[in-house]
Design a protein around this motif. Structure first.
Motif, PDB file in Angstrom:
ATOM      1  N   UNK A   1      53.127  44.626  45.466  1.00 43.92           N
ATOM      2  CA  UNK A   1      53.588  46.014  45.345  1.00 43.92           C
ATOM      3  C   UNK A   1      52.938  46.915  46.398  1.00 43.92           C
ATOM      4  N   UNK A   2      51.768  46.528  46.951  1.00 45.85           N
ATOM      5  CA  UNK A   2      51.212  47.249  48.108  1.00 45.85           C
ATOM      6  C   UNK A   2      52.200  47.193  49.267  1.00 45.85           C
ATOM      7  N   UNK A   3      52.755  46.010  49.501  1.00 47.44           N
ATOM      8  CA  UNK A   3      53.708  45.838  50.605  1.00 47.44           C
ATOM      9  C   UNK A   3      54.979  46.645  50.348  1.00 47.44           C
ATOM     10  N   UNK A   4      55.458  46.648  49.117  1.00 52.00           N
ATOM     11  CA  UNK A   4      56.664  47.411  48.779  1.00 52.00           C
ATOM     12  C   UNK A   4      56.418  48.910  48.944  1.00 52.00           C
ATOM     13  N   UNK A   5      55.273  49.388  48.450  1.00 52.76           N
ATOM     14  CA  UNK A   5      54.923  50.798  48.576  1.00 52.76           C
ATOM     15  C   UNK A   5      54.814  51.192  50.048  1.00 52.76           C
ATOM     16  N   UNK A   6      54.209  50.329  50.842  1.00 54.12           N
ATOM     17  CA  UNK A   6      54.048  50.591  52.268  1.00 54.12           C
ATOM     18  C   UNK A   6      55.399  50.638  52.969  1.00 54.12           C
ATOM     19  N   UNK A   7      56.298  49.729  52.623  1.00 57.38           N
ATOM     20  CA  UNK A   7      57.624  49.725  53.244  1.00 57.38           C
ATOM     21  C   UNK A   7      58.339  51.052  53.001  1.00 57.38           C
ATOM     22  N   UNK A   8      58.313  51.538  51.748  1.00 57.18           N
ATOM     23  CA  UNK A   8      58.962  52.822  51.434  1.00 57.18           C
ATOM     24  C   UNK A   8      58.302  53.961  52.227  1.00 57.18           C
ATOM     25  N   UNK A   9      56.977  53.967  52.274  1.00 62.65           N
ATOM     26  CA  UNK A   9      56.236  55.004  52.981  1.00 62.65           C
ATOM     27  C   UNK A   9      56.555  54.973  54.479  1.00 62.65           C
ATOM     28  N   UNK A  10      56.587  53.761  55.056  1.00 62.43           N
ATOM     29  CA  UNK A  10      56.883  53.611  56.483  1.00 62.43           C
ATOM     30  C   UNK A  10      58.300  54.108  56.790  1.00 62.43           C
ATOM     31  N   UNK A  11      59.248  53.808  55.919  1.00 65.88           N
ATOM     32  CA  UNK A  11      60.623  54.283  56.108  1.00 65.88           C
ATOM     33  C   UNK A  11      60.674  55.801  56.061  1.00 65.88           C
ATOM     34  N   UNK A  12      59.970  56.409  55.111  1.00 63.24           N
ATOM     35  CA  UNK A  12      59.932  57.877  55.009  1.00 63.24           C
ATOM     36  C   UNK A  12      59.323  58.495  56.255  1.00 63.24           C
ATOM     37  N   UNK A  13      58.295  57.873  56.794  1.00 67.11           N
ATOM     38  CA  UNK A  13      57.601  58.403  57.963  1.00 67.11           C
ATOM     39  C   UNK A  13      58.325  58.063  59.275  1.00 67.11           C
ATOM     40  N   UNK A  14      59.207  57.083  59.243  1.00 66.15           N
ATOM     41  CA  UNK A  14      59.881  56.638  60.464  1.00 66.15           C
ATOM     42  C   UNK A  14      58.986  55.788  61.348  1.00 66.15           C
ATOM     43  N   UNK A  15      58.054  55.057  60.758  1.00 65.06           N
ATOM     44  CA  UNK A  15      57.100  54.240  61.498  1.00 65.06           C
ATOM     45  C   UNK A  15      57.581  52.796  61.606  1.00 65.06           C
ATOM     46  N   UNK A  16      57.139  52.126  62.672  1.00 62.12           N
ATOM     47  CA  UNK A  16      57.520  50.722  62.854  1.00 62.12           C
ATOM     48  C   UNK A  16      56.326  49.807  63.122  1.00 62.12           C
ATOM     49  N   UNK A  17      55.116  50.360  63.164  1.00 62.08           N
ATOM     50  CA  UNK A  17      53.939  49.519  63.392  1.00 62.08           C
ATOM     51  C   UNK A  17      52.799  49.990  62.502  1.00 62.08           C
ATOM     52  N   UNK A  18      51.995  49.032  62.070  1.00 56.34           N
ATOM     53  CA  UNK A  18      50.868  49.379  61.203  1.00 56.34           C
ATOM     54  C   UNK A  18      49.693  48.463  61.458  1.00 56.34           C
ATOM     55  N   UNK A  19      48.540  48.981  61.114  1.00 53.15           N
ATOM     56  CA  UNK A  19      47.299  48.215  61.138  1.00 53.15           C
ATOM     57  C   UNK A  19      46.918  48.018  59.679  1.00 53.15           C
ATOM     58  N   UNK A  20      46.905  46.784  59.245  1.00 52.46           N
ATOM     59  CA  UNK A  20      46.613  46.439  57.855  1.00 52.46           C
ATOM     60  C   UNK A  20      45.117  46.226  57.687  1.00 52.46           C
ATOM     61  N   UNK A  21      44.503  47.009  56.790  1.00 53.21           N
ATOM     62  CA  UNK A  21      43.059  46.915  56.548  1.00 53.21           C
ATOM     63  C   UNK A  21      42.832  46.409  55.136  1.00 53.21           C
TER      64      UNK A  21
END
Length: 176
Positions: A102-122
């Motif tokens: 669900x971290x990955x699912x939450x991040x996907x929704x957040x990234x779509x809202x922000x219009x982002x395509x790259x992330x650094x996973x910590x």
């Protein structure tokens, strides 16, 4: 024949665990991304995310899996006054997720809202392989840089994480 196949399976499992244990993820070097995503649940993760934001490695940070009662003020008190400007401007607290999937699912929704395509996973070194696998499943088009926080996991913790990783891969492979 069954005994030999069982012995081979056990040998592959043990060798896989040994490889898993000796090849833990490491902190990433420099490299800008749109976002930093910190998975809660381990020592040093949020601190690493704040450090990356201070170094301007990303535009914004999501703390995924935050307790709904935690506020930016709580984090500022814990992290110190130098973190306040970053917490105010550039950090989102995600409290929808309860596990790595669900971290990955939450991040996907957040990234779509922000219009982002790259992330650094910590996340922690022992957790990175499974977390990265989940994130690549949920965000197949995204560029993901793995940035692990070094820890000293116990043998039991490594064993448990290895089994979770294998079970998750098997579940996806079997489509369940």
């Amino acid at each position: 024949m069954i005994v030999r196949l069982s012995a081979l399976g056990l040998l592959l499992y043990v060798l896989g665990f040994a490889l898993f244990a000796v090849s833990l993820a490491t902190p990433a070097g420099a490299g800008k991304t749109d976002a930093v995503v910190v998975l809660t649940g381990g020592k040093g993760r949020i601190e690493r995310g704040i450090e990356l934001m201070r170094d301007k490695e990303a535009k914004r940070m999501l703390i995924s899996g935050a307790d709904p009662s935690v506020t930016r003020g709580d984090l500022a008190r814990r992290l110190g006054p130098k973190s306040r400007p970053i917490l105010r401007c550039c950090v989102d607290l995600g409290s929808e997720s309860v596990d790595t999937r669900s971290n990955a699912e939450e991040t996907r929704r957040w990234m779509e809202q922000q219009g982002y395509s790259s992330l650094r996973l910590v996340t922690s070194d022992w957790h990175m392989r499974r977390a990265s696998y989940e994130f690549h499943q949920d965000l197949p088009e995204a560029t993901i840089i793995e940035d692990a926080v070094a820890t000293r996991p116990s043998l039991f913790m490594l064993f448990a994480e290895y089994n979770k990783y294998l079970l998750r891969r098997a579940a996806l492979w079997l489509d369940i």
